[in-house]
Design an enzyme around this catalytic site. Structure first.
Site, mmCIF file in Angstrom:
data_model
loop_
_atom_site.group_PDB
_atom_site.id
_atom_site.type_symbol
_atom_site.label_atom_id
_atom_site.label_comp_id
_atom_site.label_asym_id
_atom_site.label_seq_id
_atom_site.Cartn_x
_atom_site.Cartn_y
_atom_site.Cartn_z
ATOM 1 N N HIS B 190 72.446 36.944 123.109
ATOM 2 C CA HIS B 190 71.382 37.858 123.537
ATOM 3 C C HIS B 190 70.323 36.925 124.106
ATOM 4 O O HIS B 190 69.510 36.370 123.381
ATOM 5 C CB HIS B 190 70.854 38.656 122.344
ATOM 6 C CG HIS B 190 69.619 39.447 122.649
ATOM 7 N ND1 HIS B 190 69.609 40.806 122.730
ATOM 8 C CD2 HIS B 190 68.340 39.060 122.901
ATOM 9 C CE1 HIS B 190 68.382 41.235 123.012
ATOM 10 N NE2 HIS B 190 67.597 40.187 123.117
ATOM 11 N N ASP B 316 76.452 48.457 125.504
ATOM 12 C CA ASP B 316 75.251 48.245 124.684
ATOM 13 C C ASP B 316 74.762 49.595 124.145
ATOM 14 O O ASP B 316 73.561 49.874 124.115
ATOM 15 C CB ASP B 316 74.146 47.530 125.462
ATOM 16 C CG ASP B 316 73.070 46.959 124.527
ATOM 17 O OD1 ASP B 316 73.194 47.107 123.296
ATOM 18 O OD2 ASP B 316 72.100 46.381 125.048
#
Lengths: 316, 440
Positions: B190, B316
């Site tokens: 991330h 996501d």
């Protein structure tokens, strides 16, 4: 021209003619201030709620005064004394207000877009009294009213806005309103305080204060609050005053008829030197007086008031 | 011929009259898929030769391998009001997915073998798709030390990430990447420099300046991707970059791949189809991390998918309750759901726009993600498990959040008209979803 809309959320949404007709109406209300009886009982029996989710003295008092002079019934909600702090959603707040059958909501909120959300879900009129760093339309209107009183038609006039543009709702409302009326707007501040892409709103960005003020007809000086900045965007108040403070020296570089405005509250000797704040070139208290008139006009017109109603009063 | 019943699918049956999507090839001729005890017994074009088996008329639909999503948040344990493994699996099946990789940023974080096993068990109970958990890189996702990768892999973890937050310490990230050389699983990055993100709630650019909302600069992602790519180069580890959203990140990854760095990447449907102007009305449905960027970033992400710089599409899927998304833009949580719209967004914005063919889109949602995480499936082959999806690539529909199977409704496509609809999903030959509105 009657203001044919439910809400006033920002100067972005208003047409130039609407801005001008609000300002014309404001001038009529302003004229009433010099009468022995300053009240105009045209909002009798209507309820206005002032919902202030952020501390404010000046704007809240100005709105309250405007509402009282129109004889509206007023309810004040302060952040500290309501459920807002407990994390109630804006929707719950809105639905509660809706259930109370109010006629108008004046809202100040720390979140950009809060007034827009309330306007979408509420049937009553909403006036944005400042949403985050987005817009503060009544401040924009009173600033423009003050400029117009001295400069007349603003087409081609040069307005320089100085300070923390990134965090300023006053700056955004000024930009929208002034560019719609044909003024040339220059923004000036440290590069850390001028947000990227803002020039696409039709303004010029200038980091050098001397150059930014040289041709200006008006300086609108924004309040600086360095302590509120999370990522240090400027080293110190002293450095700020040195590079961007409006000092007597800066004022000497202005065109002879140019003047200085400040939305208040001022940090004396940070963004503006005391000598300037108290000097002959500032119109700060005119702004304050105009603020009440602008808010009276806006509330009146939004309530469907007749723009010609006070016409007779002008002559007195 | 035995009568077909959706409700009682037999152990052996043949789906006929479908366009098979195998690898880079979408068959123009109609074909069939023969399923026996959850396994693909045979498949091919033309009519099946075997007689006497129940048949399902595929009505000309596309038959593709079940989709695999490398990036979902099922919120369990700890935030079951948003989603659970069961409701998330239901949403996955509705989107045509037969495999999903869950992120470990639950409450508490999945940072030990017990929780990895818990997620897997919940997935098996729901039995609607294959649920593959990732584990956290650091205990509590605090970024201070490494978790027990080996023990978590032993019970089924397929990769490691502190997703939701970056690994701030370069040294820790470096060690995590080194570990992948013996464990053969990716480290999912991330990529975000939190100091640059600061109080940002949307992309930092013209719209944030105009709306008066604090911005998240591209550099927040670019700088972090650059660091992690260089760490992957130095360590030889496998880096998988999650949710690529910037032009700069695409360029960094493209160059790294050319230079032989072991890096893979995914992009979300929203990042290849929506830009920051969506935030203009302050709707928190367009608030996600990373944020919707500028049109040229969207173009770069599409280009990355087209040329293979970005290997795959991952949703996501980040469910949040309606209440949470009713706060003001700056107060609402980051994230949007994605499982139930992914295929349609891909078809609408990539295939119909002529950017890639349908086969390529399907590969980005099947064999390519499977390869990145060493997962089974992703191909229609004789002898492999019968995980497949039937979809209509031309069916237009309007996204109605009330029809979602997810526990949450925070989609950034609410009310939008999209093309391409999943009609039925099969896991090991068993029907896990059937669209009530569509055919057959």
């Amino acid at each position: 021209m009657i203001l044919n809309r439910k809400d006033v959320l920002g100067l972005e949404d208003l047409e130039a003619e609407e801005i001008l007709s609000i300002l014309d109406m404001s001038e009529r209300f302003r004229a009433v201030f010099d009468r022995p009886v300053r009240g105009v009982p045209i909002m009798r029996g209507r309820t206005v709620v002032n919902l202030f989710h952020e501390p404010s003295t000046r704007t809240r008092i100005s709105f309250e005064l405007a509402e009282k002079r129109l004889s509206a019934d007023i309810i004040n909600f302060q952040a500290a004394s309501s459920s807002l702090r407990k994390g109630e959603t804006l929707r719950d707040t809105a639905e509660n207000l809706q259930a109370m059958r109010i006629d108008m909501l004046v809202v100040r909120h720390a979140s950009a877009g809060a007034a827009h959300y309330l306007a979408r879900v509420l049937k009553c009129s909403v006036i944005n009294a400042g949403d985050g760093a987005h817009e503060h339309p009544t401040q924009g209107l009173l600033d423009i009213m003050t400029m117009r009183q001295r400069l007349g038609d603003l087409r081609g006039k040069k307005v320089t806005i100085i300070g923390d543009i990134a965090h300023s709702r006053v700056a955004r409302s000024n930009i929208w309103g002034l560019t719609k009326l044909g003024a040339e707007v220059t923004l000036c501040g440290p590069p850390t305080m001028v947000p990227g892409g803002i020039d696409r709103l039709g303004v010029t960005v200038e980091y050098d204060l001397r150059r930014a003020v040289a041709q200006a007809d008006v300086l609108n000086v924004l309040r600086i609050q360095l302590e509120r900045h999370e990522s240090k965007s400027f080293p110190s108040n002293r450095e700020y005053h040195k590079l961007f403070g409006i000092t007597e020296d800066v004022v000497r570089g202005l065109k002879p008829e140019a003047f200085v405005m400040h939305p208040g509250p001022m940090n004396r000797d940070v963004e503006i030197a005391s000598e300037v704040a108290d000097g002959p070139r500032q119109v700060i208290l005119d702004q304050v007086a105009n603020g009440v008139a602008v808010r009276m006009a806006l509330i009146y017109l939004l309530s469907g008031g007749d723009p010609g109603a006070l016409a007779g009063g002008d002559a007195e | 011929m035995a009568a077909w019943s959706w409700d009682r699918i037999s152990a052996e049956y043949i789906v006929t009259n479908v366009k098979l999507c195998r690898g880079a090839k979408l068959s123009r001729r109609k074909g069939f898929l023969h399923v026996r005890r959850g396994v693909i017994e045979a498949l091919g074009s033309g009519a099946p030769t075997v007689e006497g088996l129940p048949r399902l008329d595929g009505q000309g639909l596309v038959c593709a391998p079940g989709f695999i999503d490398l990036h979902v948040h099922f919120r369990e344990p700890g935030q079951e009001e948003k989603e659970t493994v069961a409701t998330g699996s239901r949403a996955a099946a509705a989107g045509g997915f037969t495999g999903v990789v869950t992120m470990p940023n639950t409450v508490p974080a999945v940072d030990n073998p017990g929780l990895v096993r818990y997620i897997i068990d919940r997935g098996k109970e729901a039995n609607l798709c294959r649920v593959y958990p990732t584990g956290a890189i650091s205990p509590g996702r605090a970024g201070e030390a490494l978790t027990e990768f080996g023990s978590m892999i032993e019970v089924g973890a397929v990769g490691f990430t502190d997703d939701g937050s970056p690994v701030t310490s370069g040294a820790l990230m470096s060690n995590a990447l080194k570990m992948t050389r013996m464990h053969n699983v990716p480290i999912i990055s991330h990529a975000e420099d939190l100091s640059l993100t600061g109080p940002g709630v949307m992309h930092g650019g013209y719209w944030s300046s105009r709306l008066g909302l604090p911005g998240i600069p591209r550099a927040s992602e670019d700088a972090a991707v650059f660091r992690d790519v260089e760490l992957a180069r130095a360590t030889g580890g496998h880096l998988h970059v999650a949710h690529v959203s910037t032009r700069g990140a695409v360029q960094i990854i493209r160059r790294a791949k050319e230079e032989g760095v072991h890096v893979t990447a995914e992009a979300t449907p929203h990042h290849f189809s929506q830009d920051h102007a969506c935030c203009r009305d302050y709707s928190p449905l367009f608030k996600m991390s990373p944020p919707l960027r500028e049109p040229d970033d969207v173009a770069a992400v599409v280009e990355g998918l087209v040329d293979g710089t970005i290997d795959c599409i991952a949703t996501d899927h980040a469910p949040h309750t309606a209440t949470e998304k009713e706060y003001q833009f700056d107060q609402a949580p980051f994230g949007v759901t994605g499982l139930e719209t992914a295929l349609a967004v891909g078809i609408t914005h990539l295939v119909r726009d002529g950017r890639m063919d349908l086969e390529h889109l399907v590969r980005c949602m099947t064999e390519k993600p499977a390869a990145i995480m060493n997962l089974p499936g992703g191909r229609l082959e004789e002898g492999s498990d019968a995980d497949f999806v039937l979809f209509d690539p031309d069916h237009e529909w309007v996204v109605d959040p009330d029809r979602f199977h997810s526990r949450s409704r925070n989609s950034s496509y609410c009310g939008e008209s999209l093309t391409g609809k999943v009609v039925a999903t099969f896991l090991r030959g068993r029907l896990t979803h059937r669209d009530e509105t569509g055919s057959p």
